[in-house]
Design a protein around this motif. Structure first.
Motif, short mmCIF file in Angstrom:
data_model
loop_
_atom_site.label_atom_id
_atom_site.label_comp_id
_atom_site.label_asym_id
_atom_site.label_seq_id
_atom_site.Cartn_x
_atom_site.Cartn_y
_atom_site.Cartn_z
N ILE A 85 0.82 -1.21 0.00
CA ILE A 85 0.00 0.00 0.00
C ILE A 85 0.85 1.25 0.00
O ILE A 85 0.58 2.22 -0.72
N TRP A 93 -5.00 2.94 -7.76
CA TRP A 93 -6.19 2.34 -7.15
C TRP A 93 -5.85 0.99 -6.52
O TRP A 93 -5.04 0.23 -7.06
N LEU A 94 -6.52 0.71 -5.41
CA LEU A 94 -6.39 -0.58 -4.73
C LEU A 94 -7.66 -1.38 -4.93
O LEU A 94 -8.77 -0.86 -4.75
N PRO A 96 -9.01 -4.59 -3.16
CA PRO A 96 -8.72 -5.50 -2.06
C PRO A 96 -9.69 -6.67 -1.96
O PRO A 96 -10.76 -6.69 -2.60
N VAL A 104 -6.74 -1.53 3.52
CA VAL A 104 -7.70 -0.48 3.21
C VAL A 104 -7.57 0.66 4.22
O VAL A 104 -7.59 1.84 3.86
N ARG A 107 -4.60 2.74 3.55
CA ARG A 107 -4.80 3.59 2.38
C ARG A 107 -5.53 4.87 2.76
O ARG A 107 -5.61 5.80 1.96
N PRO A 128 -15.56 4.72 -2.48
CA PRO A 128 -14.37 4.23 -3.17
C PRO A 128 -13.52 5.35 -3.78
O PRO A 128 -12.30 5.23 -3.88
N ASN A 132 -9.48 6.11 -3.48
CA ASN A 132 -9.12 5.24 -4.60
C ASN A 132 -9.00 3.78 -4.16
O ASN A 132 -8.02 3.09 -4.46
N VAL A 133 -10.03 3.33 -3.45
CA VAL A 133 -10.09 1.95 -2.97
C VAL A 133 -11.41 1.33 -3.40
O VAL A 133 -12.48 1.79 -2.99
N GLN A 136 -14.24 -3.97 -1.00
CA GLN A 136 -13.60 -5.24 -0.68
C GLN A 136 -14.37 -6.39 -1.32
O GLN A 136 -15.59 -6.43 -1.29
#
Length: 367
Positions: A85, A93-94, A96, A104, A107, A128, A132-133, A136
């Motif tokens: 991370i 972007w992640l 997860p 998360v 982040r 989100p 930028n996540v 899940q």
């Protein structure tokens, strides 16, 4: 990627042994393929891992208290979670999985919002776009397709965005992962696949999932470079992911990374890991603890002392206390939320279902 690179086997093949920068005893390792992160980065990694482990322990306790429906612990995987991370840029972007709550939070997402999914209140309790996540992912491997689609769209639009998708060893046995890897390689999508190989897909060991020398070797068949890294070495994970992100951002395409680590706790609170693994196996992995490893390295170099450790621990405890207090409240739920945010414009069928539920609830209240 040049033609020469594409035809060089060494470009695709992972190393025989996992890459590392700090060994289990906290001593530096000479690794020509990697550069040791700067001191300030190492200190950030350590602080974030300590906070992440305390968050993980608090979430586990909340599950036992009935405040969460389920919680998949990531204890022991802090190096993979945090190392990756902190290697991302703000615009990246992640994507997860359900086990990546720690990532998360690292982040920048509010811990309470992160746990909303596991509390059973929302499918995704955070915005989100704020950090930028992506939401899940609970179904195995579906986030790999989401990440590739998102990254490919960003590339098509000319945006400087890289997608990091986290997955476990079990997800590599799913067809979705095959499709995602193949598409990303063919279209040179800016995606970094980080497989946190923690040894088990619930109760199924890796030996029952694949006969490949390593999961990293799978990248060769798709035509993308693959890396095998010590997943308990935060410095090495950070360096490897940072390299992969830079390569993807420069138009070099995707990278498959396998981080060898271990799931210390059971799959979730509903699992009894003692039924399929020995305690001796767990104890052996505890000696490779990612936080203790980095602490020893930083201490030996004079970058971390007792006062700093106490301050970091106290801060993590304060964060856990805040989480506990905010989670120990009953959530007021609106049944109408079942129908919100499903479609931008509700369908006729969805409107009828909402009306039926409203009528049913009204009838119940009258009775």
């Amino acid at each position: 990627m040049t033609t020469t690179e594409r035809t060089a086997a060494s470009f695709f093949l992972p190393s025989e042994e996992p890459l590392g920068l700090i060994n289990a005893d906290g001593a530096p390792v000479a690794e020509p393929a990697l550069e040791m992160p700067a001191d300030d980065v190492l200190l950030r990694l350590h602080r974030a891992m300590v906070s992440g482990r305390r968050f993980d322990a608090q979430a586990t306790a909340l599950t036992k208290q009935g405040r969460l429906a389920v919680y998949p612990s990531a204890r022991g995987q802090e190096a993979g979670e945090i190392g990756s991370i902190l290697a991302l840029r703000p615009q990246d972007w992640l994507f997860p999985t359900y086990r990546d709550s720690m990532a998360v939070v690292a982040r920048g997402v509010d811990p309470v919002e992160v746990l909303t999914l596991l509390r059973g209140d929302w499918h995704c309790g955070y915005d989100p776009y704020r950090a930028n996540v992506a939401p899940q992912c609970t179904p195995l491997a579906t986030n790999t397709l989401h990440a590739v689609g998102f990254a490919h769209a960003a590339k098509t639009k000319g945006e400087d965005t890289v997608a990091l998708v986290l997955l476990g060893d079990g997800a590599t046995s799913e067809g979705d992962t095959h499709e995602a890897l193949n598409f990303a390689a063919v279209w040179q999508s800016p995606v970094v696949f980080l497989v946190q190989n923690n040894g088990y897909a619930i109760s199924v060991p890796l030996s029952k999932q694949t006969a490949a020398p390593s999961l990293a070797h799978k990248g060769v068949g798709y035509g993308m470079p693959s890396v095998l890294v010590d997943g308990n070495d935060a410095a090495a994970v950070h360096a490897v992911v940072e390299q992969a992100v830079a390569r993807a951002a420069a138009g070099g395409g995707p990278t498959l990374i396998e981080a060898l680590t271990y799931r210390v706790e059971s799959h979730t609170n509903a699992d009894d890991a003692s039924r399929y693994r020995d305690r001796a196996e767990v104890e052996a992995w505890l000696t490779r603890d990612p936080i203790a490893r980095l602490e020893r390295y930083l201490t030996d170099r004079g970058l971390l002392d007792d006062a700093a450790r106490e301050e970091i621990s106290a801060r993590a405890e304060t964060e856990a206390t805040s989480l506990r207090e905010r989670m120990n409240t009953d959530t007021v739920l609106d049944p109408a939320d079942l129908f919100r945010h499903v479609y931008a414009e509700p369908t006729a069928a969805l409107r009828r279902q909402a009306e039926d539920l409203t009528a049913e609830l009204s009838l119940g209240a009258e009775e």
